[in-house]
Design a protein around this motif. Structure first.
Motif, PDB file in Angstrom:
ATOM      1  N   ALA A 246       0.796  -1.275  -0.074  1.00 46.84           N
ATOM      2  CA  ALA A 246       0.093  -0.091  -0.015  1.00 46.84           C
ATOM      3  C   ALA A 246       1.065   1.035   0.071  1.00 46.84           C
ATOM      4  CB  ALA A 246      -1.098   0.030   1.247  1.00 46.84           C
ATOM      5  N   ARG A 247       1.862   1.221   0.780  1.00 45.67           N
ATOM      6  CA  ARG A 247       2.910   2.384   0.812  1.00 45.67           C
ATOM      7  C   ARG A 247       3.739   2.753  -0.634  1.00 45.67           C
ATOM      8  NH1 ARG A 247       4.046   0.271   5.925  1.00 45.67           N
ATOM      9  NH2 ARG A 247       6.098  -0.708   5.203  1.00 45.67           N
ATOM     10  N   GLU A 249       2.368   1.673  -3.474  1.00 49.17           N
ATOM     11  CA  GLU A 249       1.261   2.133  -4.646  1.00 49.17           C
ATOM     12  C   GLU A 249       1.180   3.624  -4.404  1.00 49.17           C
ATOM     13  OE1 GLU A 249      -1.295  -1.974  -5.337  1.00 49.17           O
ATOM     14  OE2 GLU A 249      -1.780  -0.633  -3.490  1.00 49.17           O
ATOM     15  N   LYS A 250       0.920   3.954  -3.081  1.00 49.70           N
ATOM     16  CA  LYS A 250       0.684   5.279  -2.855  1.00 49.70           C
ATOM     17  C   LYS A 250       2.022   6.234  -3.361  1.00 49.70           C
ATOM     18  CE  LYS A 250      -0.475   8.677   0.756  1.00 49.70           C
ATOM     19  NZ  LYS A 250       0.082   8.776   2.308  1.00 49.70           N
ATOM     20  N   ARG A 254       0.908   8.798  -8.826  1.00 48.19           N
ATOM     21  CA  ARG A 254       0.934  10.180  -8.745  1.00 48.19           C
ATOM     22  C   ARG A 254       1.246  10.999 -10.071  1.00 48.19           C
ATOM     23  NH1 ARG A 254       6.009  11.204  -5.192  1.00 48.19           N
ATOM     24  NH2 ARG A 254       4.833  10.350  -3.739  1.00 48.19           N
ATOM     25  N   GLU A 312       6.727   5.638   4.553  1.00 49.02           N
ATOM     26  CA  GLU A 312       6.585   6.548   3.352  1.00 49.02           C
ATOM     27  C   GLU A 312       7.724   7.274   2.996  1.00 49.02           C
ATOM     28  OE1 GLU A 312       2.900   8.673   3.169  1.00 49.02           O
ATOM     29  OE2 GLU A 312       1.740   6.646   4.065  1.00 49.02           O
ATOM     30  N   GLU A 316      10.203   7.399  -0.323  1.00 47.64           N
ATOM     31  CA  GLU A 316      10.042   8.780  -1.073  1.00 47.64           C
ATOM     32  C   GLU A 316      11.591   8.859  -1.428  1.00 47.64           C
ATOM     33  OE1 GLU A 316       8.116  10.426  -2.489  1.00 47.64           O
ATOM     34  OE2 GLU A 316       6.240   9.708  -1.977  1.00 47.64           O
TER      35      GLU A 316
END
Ligand SMILES: [Zn+2]
Length: 417
Positions: A246-247, A249-250, A254, A312, A316
């Motif tokens: 999930a992290r 995918e987030k 974008r 997250e 990044e």
């Protein structure tokens, strides 16, 4: 590796070809292409190519060669378009052909104007004076072909049966070099392509195919002689951390990302992938490059590596570092090229979770699955290569030339449809 040849199946393909008004040789070519394509330890997803030379009703020599956009395991007659052989042979002693000129020549030599583009290896197939030519990127061959210098070892294993071709970028240049080396080694039954794969050839469909199986088996024996066990394809049996997915995918979905409209993540955690991902030097190994040149167009030169507990912010930061590395790689290599290059996106196609598994990323489910399949094979080849000696694929400059080769980019576009 076992031969999958079956007399009954071969006869059925010959019969089907006859019924369709095609040559028996094309029927056999379809059959052995499919049994090659059916073994993921020989070729995967558009990798590898095959051909057969036949005589037309009018007495002209034609070559059926794998067309762009077709996979060997499901190939049919339209996926093996016929080209006239004579114009192709004339390029052997002519001037160097540019990529667009080679593609134009191949298209102009097609018997059917709406056929797919012939393989970028069509000239190499044309030059080899045998009816059947088979080319694969077999796992066992890659484990040995991706070593520092295998010339002596290859000679030791295969004697005069294989001729050794140093790495040359696929396309026109490789065709010319491989043809010269073949002619310097009359009587050889195949070509060993450094950092790339294997060619076999014969006037008989079964013989050319079974030479491939025999040579791959000899590579497996060489690995075994050094205590290196190469397992077959493995199923993913590791547990996936859904919160990490999930992290990821987030972070990927974008604006401006190739996954802006959705990211497909194909997670694989096989025994071989976990062994690879747990190595202390997995980052250094991964930065060396892909196991065979054409993988780079689907999975980029290297994976993104993250820790299993990456939050997250860590994801990044890893993506930003990857993008920086990719921009530097592009800038360093694009200047060597005579034609201007446009940088592709700076996102990875593979995320390696240290010690645990691999996510292959795609903008479609199909692209992600293809990436996952390539990684499944690649990690077994890399593990075997490291156990045998040192995994040493093509260097960065060659990797870049392949990734930014217009003909490979065109192939990707065909497959996207
Ligand atoms: Zn190849």
């Amino acid at each position: 590796m076992k031969s999958r040849w079956n007399d009954g199946d071969a006869a059925r393909y010959v019969e089907a070809a006859r019924a369709a008004g095609q040559s028996e040789a094309l029927g056999l070519r379809i059959y052995t292409s499919r049994i090659i394509g059916g073994d993921p330890d020989l070729v995967l997803h558009g990798g590898g190519n095959t051909s057969v030379k036949v005589t037309s009703a009018g007495g002209e020599t034609l070559m059926h060669i794998k067309g762009s956009g077709w996979d060997l395991d499901t190939i049919e007659a339209p996926g093996l378009p016929a080209v006239r052989l004579v114009p192709l042979l004339e390029t052997r002693d002519g001037p160097k052909l540019s990529d667009p000129d080679m593609v134009s020549l191949l298209r102009a030599s097609l018997i059917e104007a709406d056929a797919p583009n012939p393989s970028v290896e069509a000239l190499l197939h044309a030059f080899l004076p045998f009816a059947f030519v088979d080319h694969t990127h077999a796992t066992a061959i890659l484990a040995l072909a991706d070593q520092p210098d295998m010339r002596e070892t290859v000679r030791h294993i295969y004697g005069d049966r294989l001729a050794y071709v140093p790495y040359v970028m696929p396309g026109f240049d490789l065709s010319i070099v491989a043809d010269r080396i073949y002619r310097e080694h009359p009587g050889c039954q195949g070509l060993w392509l450094e950092n790339h794969g294997l060619f076999t050839f014969a006037d008989d469909a079964r013989l050319s195919y079974e030479l491939m199986i025999e040579f791959v088996t000899m590579a497996e024996s060489e690995l075994a002689r050094k205590g290196v066990a190469l397992s077959g394809p493995q199923l993913s049996d590791g547990t996936e951390d859904m919160a990490l997915r999930a992290r990821l995918e987030k972070a990927l979905v974008r604006e401006g990302s190739p996954f802006a409209k959705g990211a497909f993540l194909d997670y694989r955690s096989t025994a071989a992938i976990r062994e690879h991902a747990a190595k202390d030097n997995v980052e250094a190994i991964s930065l060396r490059g892909t196991v065979t040149p054409d993988h780079v167009i689907r999975i980029k030169p290297w994976p993104l590596i993250i820790e299993p507990d990456a939050d997250e912010a860590a994801i990044e930061a890893a993506l930003a570092a990857y993008a920086d590395r990719y921009r530097v790689y592009f800038a360093r290599n694009a200047t060597r090229s005579s034609e201007p290059k446009q940088m592709l996106d700076v996102y990875p196609r593979v995320v390696l979770v240290r010690g645990q598994g691999i996510y292959a990323l795609g903008a479609s489910n199909k692209a992600a699955k293809i990436g996952g399949d390539l990684c499944e094979q690649a990690t077994r080849a890399i593990n075997a290569a490291e156990a045998y000696g040192r995994f040493t694929p093509i260097g960065e400059a060659d990797l870049f030339d392949m990734e930014y080769w217009s003909l490979e980019q065109a192939k990707l576009k065909v497959n996207a449809h």
